[in-house]
Design an enzyme around this catalytic site. Structure first.
Site, PDB file in Angstrom:
ATOM      1  N   LYS A   1       0.461   3.460  -2.916  1.00 53.46           N
ATOM      2  CA  LYS A   1      -0.712   4.338  -3.089  1.00 53.46           C
ATOM      3  C   LYS A   1      -0.325   5.811  -2.999  1.00 53.46           C
ATOM      4  CE  LYS A   1      -3.773   0.798  -1.052  1.00 53.46           C
ATOM      5  NZ  LYS A   1      -4.506   0.404   0.179  1.00 53.46           N
TER       6      LYS A   1
ATOM      7  N   SER B   1       0.794  -1.241   0.000  1.00 56.22           N
ATOM      8  CA  SER B   1       0.000   0.000   0.000  1.00 56.22           C
ATOM      9  C   SER B   1       0.819   1.280   0.000  1.00 56.22           C
ATOM     10  CB  SER B   1      -0.918   0.024   1.215  1.00 56.22           C
ATOM     11  OG  SER B   1      -2.045  -0.749   0.945  1.00 56.22           O
TER      12      SER B   1
ATOM     13  N   TYR C   1      -4.932   3.214   7.945  1.00 62.13           N
ATOM     14  CA  TYR C   1      -6.271   2.629   8.076  1.00 62.13           C
ATOM     15  C   TYR C   1      -6.892   3.021   9.411  1.00 62.13           C
ATOM     16  CZ  TYR C   1      -3.994   0.053   4.396  1.00 62.13           C
ATOM     17  OH  TYR C   1      -3.296  -0.273   3.289  1.00 62.13           O
TER      18      TYR C   1
ATOM     19  N   TYR D   1      -3.373  -2.189 -10.328  1.00 65.27           N
ATOM     20  CA  TYR D   1      -3.308  -2.073  -8.855  1.00 65.27           C
ATOM     21  C   TYR D   1      -2.461  -3.199  -8.241  1.00 65.27           C
ATOM     22  CZ  TYR D   1      -4.847  -2.216  -4.002  1.00 65.27           C
ATOM     23  OH  TYR D   1      -4.862  -2.267  -2.631  1.00 65.27           O
TER      24      TYR D   1
ATOM     25  N   VAL E   1       0.996  -3.853   3.826  1.00 65.51           N
ATOM     26  CA  VAL E   1       0.918  -5.172   4.470  1.00 65.51           C
ATOM     27  C   VAL E   1       2.162  -6.021   4.247  1.00 65.51           C
ATOM     28  CG1 VAL E   1      -1.611  -5.370   4.627  1.00 65.51           C
ATOM     29  CG2 VAL E   1      -0.423  -6.191   2.583  1.00 65.51           C
TER      30      VAL E   1
HETATM   31  N1  GLU Z   1      -2.201  -5.244  -2.045  1.00 64.37           N
HETATM   32  C1  GLU Z   1      -2.823  -5.140  -0.760  1.00 64.37           C
HETATM   33  C2  GLU Z   1      -4.306  -5.366  -0.902  1.00 64.37           C
HETATM   34  O1  GLU Z   1      -4.909  -4.811  -1.765  1.00 64.37           O
HETATM   35  C3  GLU Z   1      -2.527  -3.800  -0.186  1.00 64.37           C
HETATM   36  C4  GLU Z   1      -2.998  -3.660   1.226  1.00 64.37           C
HETATM   37  C5  GLU Z   1      -2.010  -2.994   2.123  1.00 64.37           C
HETATM   38  O2  GLU Z   1      -0.798  -2.976   1.881  1.00 64.37           O
HETATM   39  O3  GLU Z   1      -2.422  -2.482   3.156  1.00 64.37           O
HETATM   40  O4  GLU Z   1      -4.899  -6.110  -0.178  1.00 64.37           O
END
Ligand code: GLU
Length: 309
Positions: A67, A64, A243, A191, A261
């Site tokens: 992003k 993430s 989050y 993505y 993650v």
């Molecule tokens: N590729 C992960 C997902 O879409 C990213 C989530 C993350 O890193 O928090 O579930």
């Protein structure tokens, strides 16, 4: 400024006895294979010096954290109209939650929850083939980090593609509301590949440095975004970067950051430094357990915070 190397050396020493804490993300099978007993950290100052500790040169999946870079591209491409399709409020929900989306008519709360990031990716995809959009992001990250070796781990991308049921659900849901303009497979293809970009802490700290220095990379001299845009991206990282753990992270660390993650966290100390930390074991809200604590120690020791002088 206090000497950074002894500070991160002592953080590393403390973490040595705790390696393996937390739980590696296992919903992406390829990530479940990673040895949790690893910890790395890199700090790059706005003067251009880099300090490292532990596994700072080991590649990991940025997940993430990508992003932030995709949002920077989308803002460059479409400017403030990004905010017609995605909000700027903390979600208070898990990264992959679908509940708010229905109530809020397919407009995700912010660009850092999965739904919001998928919409942002959809914006960058406009006028391109998926391959071109992911190429654009990869070139951008290489340019930011000044490192042509950064690449995508295709095994991770395929692993997520094969098991990303939640993300397919989110994307289909938003498509039904008209907030996804491309076929779900195209947007998610980009993505999944952006999340599968592999970097080490040194590369990541360098890539984030423009956010610590009013939008300009002090090492390469590249102007990446305006001062105002850098502040705004930092504001979003502070309020939404972790989050439903974002408030807690602001309370303990007091700096804008984005977690992934894969166990990485990118943190910005405005006017001071960009910091990348990596340790694969995650806490209950999905942020690196040791990484979050290490950042709290670093911020405390260095006196870095956006909330005080
Ligand atoms: N590729 C992960 C997902 O879409 C990213 C989530 C993350 O890193 O928090 O579930």
């Amino acid at each position: 400024m206090q000497n950074i190397q002894p500070v991160i050396d002592s953080i590393y020493d403390i973490m040595q006895s705790r390696l393996g804490e937390g739980k590696v993300a296992d919903y992406i099978p390829e990530l479940a294979k990673i040895d949790p007993k690893q910890f790395g950290m890199a700090v790059t100052t706005v003067e251009g010096e880099t300090f490292v500790a532990g596994n700072a040169q080991t590649q990991f999946s940025i997940q993430s954290i990508s992003k932030v870079f995709m949002l920077t591209l989308a803002l460059g491409k479409t400017g403030e109209s990004v905010w017609k399709r995605v909000g700027r409020e903390p979600s208070g929900s898990a990264f992959n939650s679908i509940v708010q989306l229905e109530r809020e008519s397919g407009i995700p709360r912010n660009p850092f929850v999965n739904a919001g990031a998928i919409v942002v990716t959809d914006m960058v995809l406009a006028g391109h083939q998926p391959r071109e959009a992911i190429g654009e992001l990869l070139r951008f990250i290489r340019y930011l980090a000044d490192d042509e070796t950064i690449s995508i781990d295709n095994k991770v991308a395929q692993s997520e593609q094969a098991t990303g049921y939640r993300n397919f659900a989110l994307a289909n849901f938003m498509r039904s509301f008209g907030n996804l303009h491309h076929p779900v497979e195209h947007t998610l293809g980009v993505y999944f590949h952006q999340c599968a970009i592999s970097m080490n802490c040194v590369q990541l700290a360098r890539a984030g440095l423009f956010l610590a220095n009013r939008g300009r990379n002090p090492i390469t001299g590249h102007s990446v975004v305006s001062d105002r845009r850098a502040r705004r991206i930092n504001a979003l990282m502070l309020t939404c970067g972790h989050y439903d753990g974002s408030g807690d992270f602001a309370y303990h660390v007091g700096l804008p950051g984005k977690s992934g993650v894969g166990g990485g966290i990118l943190v910005v100390a405005p006017g001071k430094a960009s910091v990348a930390v990596w340790s694969p074991g995650l806490n209950e809200v999905g942020n690196s357990a040791l990484g979050s604590e290490a950042l709290e120690m670093l911020a405390n020791e260095m006196g870095w915070s956006v909330f005080g002088a």
